[in-house]
Enzyme design. Structure first.
Site, PDB file in Angstrom:
ATOM      1  N   HIS A  37       2.994  -6.892   4.530  1.00  0.00           N
ATOM      2  CA  HIS A  37       1.635  -6.394   4.763  1.00  0.00           C
ATOM      3  C   HIS A  37       1.209  -6.641   6.201  1.00  0.00           C
ATOM      4  CE1 HIS A  37       0.015  -5.584   0.608  1.00  0.00           C
ATOM      5  NE2 HIS A  37       1.188  -6.144   0.332  1.00  0.00           N
ATOM      6  N   GLU A  74       2.275 -11.430   6.044  1.00  0.00           N
ATOM      7  CA  GLU A  74       1.358 -10.625   6.865  1.00  0.00           C
ATOM      8  C   GLU A  74       1.900 -10.682   8.288  1.00  0.00           C
ATOM      9  OE1 GLU A  74      -1.359  -9.057   5.717  1.00  0.00           O
ATOM     10  OE2 GLU A  74      -2.029 -10.124   3.910  1.00  0.00           O
ATOM     11  N   GLU A 106      -2.369   0.465   8.012  1.00  0.00           N
ATOM     12  CA  GLU A 106      -1.508  -0.612   7.526  1.00  0.00           C
ATOM     13  C   GLU A 106      -0.299  -0.078   6.765  1.00  0.00           C
ATOM     14  OE1 GLU A 106      -3.253  -3.437   4.774  1.00  0.00           O
ATOM     15  OE2 GLU A 106      -1.272  -4.339   4.483  1.00  0.00           O
ATOM     16  N   HIS A 160       0.840  -1.219   0.000  1.00  0.00           N
ATOM     17  CA  HIS A 160       0.000   0.000   0.000  1.00  0.00           C
ATOM     18  C   HIS A 160       0.875   1.270   0.000  1.00  0.00           C
ATOM     19  CE1 HIS A 160      -3.222  -2.886   0.642  1.00  0.00           C
ATOM     20  NE2 HIS A 160      -2.438  -3.428   1.562  1.00  0.00           N
TER      21      HIS A 160
HETATM   22 ZN   LIG Z   1      -2.186  -5.215   2.708  1.00  0.00          ZN
END
Ligand SMILES: [Zn+2]
Length: 215
Positions: A112, A177, A57, A43
């Site tokens: 992420h 993640e 995030e 992102h």
């Molecule tokens: Zn993400």
């Protein structure tokens, strides 16, 4: 225009890498080309990713990614580390994968933070479904292993997904993640300096092991 600027900056960067590589060769004759690692903070810019109670995030991803790069540059010799976004800026998924392909990366790590409507906790690392049994899977397992043993995190394991950055990169690639931003306790950990340091150590140590296995 964006694409044009992107390739201009890529060309400048590749010239720098070439110069750096040539510099290495002159001091260490016939040295191999450096191992190229692309670290991708998910992102950025107007794409904030998931939102927690007190954090976004995109910010967590960037902070962890920066630490990973710093640690690897310090600890791993002969590795050229490239960030798809060193700052809070928007980069398309195509450009992230394109950058890694353009530089002939040897490994791509996307970072992420997870989110869930229901209660969920733990780390998980994704590879493309076609990458089962490959170096991507090995890297993903090394990362999850470090999360558990070094980071004392709860691992949800290695999973497959047809994510664009995994599908469009032409080298081993993982998307990790680091925890659930939607989980109050976990958000506290992944947004803290201590937590981010720990996560970055897990990822960089997993990379160091991967490098030993695949020099
Ligand atoms: Zn993400």
């Amino acid at each position: 225009m964006r694409k044009y600027l992107f390739y201009i900056s890529c060309t400048i960067l590749s010239a720098c890498i070439l110069l750096a590589a040539t510099g290495c060769r002159s001091s260490r004759s016939f040295q191999q080309k450096p191992f190229v690692l692309v670290v991708d903070a998910g992102h950025g810019g107007n794409d904030q990713g998931a939102a927690g109670r007190r954090s976004l995030e995109k910010d967590i991803n960037l902070k962890v990614a920066r630490r990973v790069c710093k640690l690897i540059r310090k600890k791993c010799k002969g590795v050229e580390v490239i960030q798809t976004r060193p700052d809070d800026e928007f980069v398309t998924l195509d450009d992230r994968a394109g950058m890694a392909n353009y530089f002939g990366a040897d490994l791509f790590i996307s970072i992420h933070s997870n989110s869930s409507r229901g209660w969920a906790e733990g780390t998980e690392t994704f590879i493309h479904p076609s990458a089962l049994g490959s170096r991507s899977e090995r890297m993903a397992r090394l990362i999850e292993h470090e999360y558990v043993w070094q980071g004392q995190r709860k691992s949800r394991g290695v999973k497959t997904a047809n994510f664009a950055v995994l599908r469009n990169t032409r080298m081993p690639a993982v998307l990790t993640e680091v925890g659930f931003i939607s989980n109050k306790q976990e958000e506290k950990f992944i947004k803290s300096k201590r937590g981010q340091k720990k996560l970055a150590h897990c990822i960089s140590d997993a990379f160091a092991r991967y490098r030993k296995e695949y020099p």
